[in-house]
Design a protein around this motif. Structure first.
Motif, PDB file in Angstrom:
ATOM      1  N   PRO A  81       0.827  -1.208   0.000  1.00  0.00           N
ATOM      2  CA  PRO A  81       0.000   0.000   0.000  1.00  0.00           C
ATOM      3  C   PRO A  81       0.862   1.260   0.000  1.00  0.00           C
ATOM      4  O   PRO A  81       2.011   1.227   0.440  1.00  0.00           O
ATOM      5  CB  PRO A  81      -0.805  -0.126   1.295  1.00  0.00           C
TER       6      PRO A  81
ATOM      7  N   ILE B  45       4.306   0.436  -2.953  1.00  0.00           N
ATOM      8  CA  ILE B  45       4.222  -0.051  -4.334  1.00  0.00           C
ATOM      9  C   ILE B  45       5.595   0.012  -5.028  1.00  0.00           C
ATOM     10  O   ILE B  45       5.839  -0.715  -6.006  1.00  0.00           O
ATOM     11  CB  ILE B  45       3.188   0.799  -5.146  1.00  0.00           C
TER      12      ILE B  45
ATOM     13  N   LEU C 184      -0.697  -8.560  -7.110  1.00  0.00           N
ATOM     14  CA  LEU C 184      -0.427  -7.319  -6.366  1.00  0.00           C
ATOM     15  C   LEU C 184      -1.622  -6.930  -5.502  1.00  0.00           C
ATOM     16  O   LEU C 184      -2.759  -6.896  -5.990  1.00  0.00           O
ATOM     17  CB  LEU C 184      -0.133  -6.179  -7.356  1.00  0.00           C
TER      18      LEU C 184
ATOM     19  N   PHE D 183      -2.704  -3.589  -3.625  1.00  0.00           N
ATOM     20  CA  PHE D 183      -2.323  -2.181  -3.486  1.00  0.00           C
ATOM     21  C   PHE D 183      -3.415  -1.442  -2.725  1.00  0.00           C
ATOM     22  O   PHE D 183      -4.616  -1.714  -2.910  1.00  0.00           O
ATOM     23  CB  PHE D 183      -2.125  -1.543  -4.874  1.00  0.00           C
TER      24      PHE D 183
ATOM     25  N   GLU E   2      -4.589   2.596  -1.102  1.00  0.00           N
ATOM     26  CA  GLU E   2      -4.355   4.040  -0.902  1.00  0.00           C
ATOM     27  C   GLU E   2      -5.645   4.658  -0.376  1.00  0.00           C
ATOM     28  O   GLU E   2      -6.604   3.944  -0.106  1.00  0.00           O
ATOM     29  CB  GLU E   2      -3.894   4.731  -2.196  1.00  0.00           C
TER      30      GLU E   2
ATOM     31  N   THR F 203      -7.283  -4.127  -4.927  1.00  0.00           N
ATOM     32  CA  THR F 203      -7.038  -2.794  -4.371  1.00  0.00           C
ATOM     33  C   THR F 203      -7.922  -2.534  -3.155  1.00  0.00           C
ATOM     34  O   THR F 203      -9.029  -3.072  -3.055  1.00  0.00           O
ATOM     35  CB  THR F 203      -7.333  -1.704  -5.427  1.00  0.00           C
TER      36      THR F 203
END
Ligand SMILES: Cc1cc2nc3c(=O)[nH]c(=O)nc-3n(C[C@H](O)[C@H](O)[C@H](O)COP(=O)(O)OP(=O)(O)OC[C@H]3O[C@@H](n4cnc5c(N)ncnc54)[C@H](O)[C@@H]3O)c2cc1C
Ligand SMILES: NC(=O)c1ccc[n+]([C@@H]2O[C@H](COP(=O)([O-])OP(=O)(O)OC[C@H]3O[C@@H](n4cnc5c(N)ncnc54)[C@H](OP(=O)(O)O)[C@@H]3O)[C@@H](O)[C@H]2O)c1
Ligand SMILES: Cc1cc2nc3c(=O)[nH]c(=O)nc-3n(C[C@H](O)[C@H](O)[C@H](O)COP(=O)(O)O)c2cc1C
Length: 603
Positions: free
Chosen positions: A464, A468, A489, A491, A493, A520
């Motif tokens: 995060p 990255i 992945l 990730f 934010e 995400t």
């Protein structure tokens, strides 16, 4: 022509009784001959006595390891039998076999050992007996006094060894960021002690294996990493900034930037996973404000602890830390000014109040809060710690971005006590460096954070925020090298619309299948916070099947909360999907670490 070897007699020669000497003369001559005999019999001079010494290190990013290598090399050059090994995979039983051990260890997390040394220390902690009565040792602890638990692991290790009966050859030294001086001081003291131990030993006590076992261990043999750069932290390369763009939208609540430096023709080499060190400088305006508040001259000459004489302005701009307060700074300031309120803050039971005071203040604040204390620029210079370089995980791959180093930098900005403040280095690069301008950088290798050796191995990357960065490097590298392994992945934010770093690149890699999966977590896009670990739990069954299929797991980003929560999520997944109890899940995760399949680069 042959040379004749005259061998000394095997028994003591003597004057026969019938020789024409009286008893007194015979006694004197026999004594004389016995003396000659003993000289002739003497073995060639003994090698100087040496000690068999284990140099052991615990290192996350290589500093302790580098110092341990130096120490082992120097010990060997002094004739000792020095072995070098990481505490990774080392056991208390192996330590019990040693007579002399030197430990160089760093501290992480909540005062913990580096990841790789945790199993060793856990095992050492459960030892009860005075097991190391024959062991003499010394500890060099590496740390950073900005952390609450300064050098804690070194301290704990030192105390535990002493509690188990080992004897200190030389007292532990705790090194702050600027470690050259304490390291040299410790090494000199330690070597002097070793010399006196050697001097006190009989000459023939050199270990029989001395010369042959001086061969490098596998750990030391791996030292050569093939990098031949002449640039280093001490001698950085002035790299031009060649690309600078925001990765967050203007309306975002934070600012993260992509900054690329050219290293073309510099000879600098790096690998995906390494970090880039940047030598920062303080904001000129803040420096000017401090000098003016103290009514000093910017040109006043001052002596740096190691760097000769420079102007006060130069010292505060390039060499000294002025934006954060430490206990030592407050102690020095309070002492010079006899400031009672500051002494009160320094009392051992007032730590929370001291933390509160130092948390969001810098040098300028203490100067305003307690004026008229400093009257001499030398006192100011003496109380300030050295300005330390900052590290940034490299977000490029040498195979995909030849001649460049990319970084992904979150700009630190906050307001406190009626003042806008900025992180020294992140604002230097974001606000005070234009493309084309050069900044001093160096490579900080991170050998523990590498792509799997086999390109087929699947990888799971949890990164995060700026976490990255190394994963962008990994993805580009695997693509450039056509590695067939699957890539997943996670990730996270704050918001998808404003903070989705490298969105286009990642979505295109997902679309063309290079990125096998991307999950995400945008924490602020809904009422309830959603973090990467929530997505991991949601996808627990899949994640578990990747782990079982031999995937390597990588975590990068915030150490204080994220890395711990992600670690807990991985344990939970092993419990839920692997049907394990808590202790078995613990063992499973430990085995992933032992097999170098669970890597963390957290800060
Ligand atoms: C191995 C490693 C890799 C890293 N990789 C990256 C990376 O890829 N990208 C990245 O952005 N960073 C990364 N960092 C962090 C980076 O090195 C710097 O620490 C970071 O950029 C801040 O440095 P600075 O000089 O801008 O701020 P500093 O001058 O060091 O200021 C930061 C300090 O300001 C204070 N502060 C910050 N916010 C507040 C607040 N709201 N209130 C009060 N005080 C506050 C805190 O004391 C904080 O420690 C990494 C660190 C390490 C060790
Ligand atoms: N120690 C701190 O208090 C603190 C706070 C922020 C940043 N930082 C540091 O600031 C630097 C830059 O930060 P960054 O830009 O990389 O991003 P970051 O601040 O780490 O944030 C990235 C994302 O992670 C989320 N997050 C917050 N807590 C989390 C947790 N426990 N588990 C998982 N995700 C979590 C954030 O959500 P929310 O922000 O919405 O909660 C955000 O969505 C890093 O060095 C970081 O360590 C420190
Ligand atoms: C994420 C992170 C956490 C750290 N935590 C601590 C700490 O709790 N206490 C401390 O004294 N030093 C801490 N440090 C500083 C390191 O111990 C120090 O930089 C050391 O020189 C690193 O040595 P190494 O490169 O051998 O790992 C931390 C550093 C990092 C990057």
């Amino acid at each position: 022509m042959t040379s004749q070897v005259v061998k000394p007699p095997d028994t003591v020669p003597y004057i026969p009784d019938n020789a024409p000497f009286n008893s007194e003369q015979r006694a004197w001559l026999n004594g004389f001959l016995a003396g000659l005999f003993s000289v002739a019999q003497a073995v060639p001079a003994d090698p100087p006595p040496s000690l068999k010494i284990a140099v052991l290190y615990a290192s996350q990013s290589g500093t302790a390891e580098g110092l341990a290598r130096k120490v082992a090399k120097e010990l060997k050059s002094k004739g000792h039998v020095a072995s070098l090994a990481s505490l990774e995979g080392y056991t208390p039983a192996a330590l019990a076999e040693e007579r002399y051990a030197i430990f160089i260890v760093s501290t992480y997390g909540e005062g913990d050992p580096p990841d790789a040394a945790q199993p060793f220390f856990q095992k050492l902690c459960v030892e009860q007996l005075p097991r190391y009565l024959d062991l003499s040792y010394s500890v060099l602890a590496l740390g950073d006094s900005h952390y609450e638990h300064f050098c804690r692991f070194g301290i704990d290790l030192d105390n535990k060894l002493a509690a188990l009966g080992a004897v200190r050859i030389y007292d532990r030294v705790d090194c702050d960021v600027d470690l050259d001086e304490p390291f040299t001081h410790w090494k000199q003291g330690l070597f002097a002690q070793l010399e006196s131990i050697v001097a006190a030993r009989p000459a023939r006590s050199a270990p029989s294996s001395s010369r042959e076992s001086a061969a490098p261990t596998s750990a030391s043999a791996s030292a050569a990493d093939g990098k031949s750069t002449v640039y280093s932290r001490e001698n950085p390369f002035y790299a031009p900034l060649v690309d600078k763009r925001p990765l967050t939208q203007d309306v975002s609540t934070k600012q993260t930037m992509h900054l690329a430096f050219s290293i073309a023709d510099s000879g600098l080499k790096y690998e995906a996973g390494d970090a880039c060190g940047v030598i920062p400088q303080n904001d000129h305006q803040l420096v000017a404000e401090i000098i003016s508040a103290l009514k000093f001259s910017p040109e006043a000459p001052v002596q740096l602890p190691k760097g000769g004489t420079v102007s006060l302005s130069d010292a505060l701009t390039h060499h000294l830390q002025i934006t954060r307060l430490t206990r030592k700074m407050i102690e020095a300031y309070a002492t010079i000014g006899s400031c009672q309120p500051l002494f009160a803050l320094l009392a051992p039971d007032q730590q929370p109040l001291l933390d509160k005071y130092t948390w969001d203040r810098g040098l300028i604040d203490i100067i305003h809060d307690y004026p008229d204390v400093l009257h001499n620029p030398a006192d100011l210079v003496a109380m300030l710690p050295k300005l330390a370089p900052r590290l940034y995980s490299i977000s490029s791959s040498p195979f995909a971005h030849a001649g460049e180093i990319h970084t992904t930098i979150a700009v630190v900005r906050y307001r406190s006590h009626d003042r806008e403040r900025g992180g020294v280095c992140s604002t230097l690069l974001a606000d005070r460096t234009s493309t084309g301008e050069r900044r001093p950088i160096y490579i900080h290798p991170n050998k523990k954070f590498r792509l799997p050796a086999t390109p087929e191995t699947p990888i799971v990357m949890i990164g995060p925020g700026t976490g990255i960065a190394p994963f962008r490097a990994f993805l580009h590298q695997r693509r450039a090298l056509a590695a067939p392994g699957k890539n997943w992945l996670f990730f996270g934010e704050r918001s998808a619309s404003t903070d989705f770093l490298y969105r286009e690149e990642l979505e295109s890699m997902l679309a063309n299948g290079h990125l096998t999966r991307m999950d995400t977590a945008f924490s602020r896009d809904q009422e309830r916070k959603i973090y990467v670990q929530d997505r991991m739990i949601e996808q627990g069954a899949q994640l578990w099947s990747w782990m079982q299929a031999g995937a390597s797991i990588y975590v990068c980003g915030d150490a204080s909360r994220m890395a711990k929560d992600v670690d807990a999520a991985l344990h939970r997944i092993a419990e839920q999907h692997g049907g394990m109890r808590e202790d078995a899940a613990q063992e499973y995760m430990q085995s992933m670490k032992d097999e170098h399949r669970y890597h963390r680069d957290v800060y």
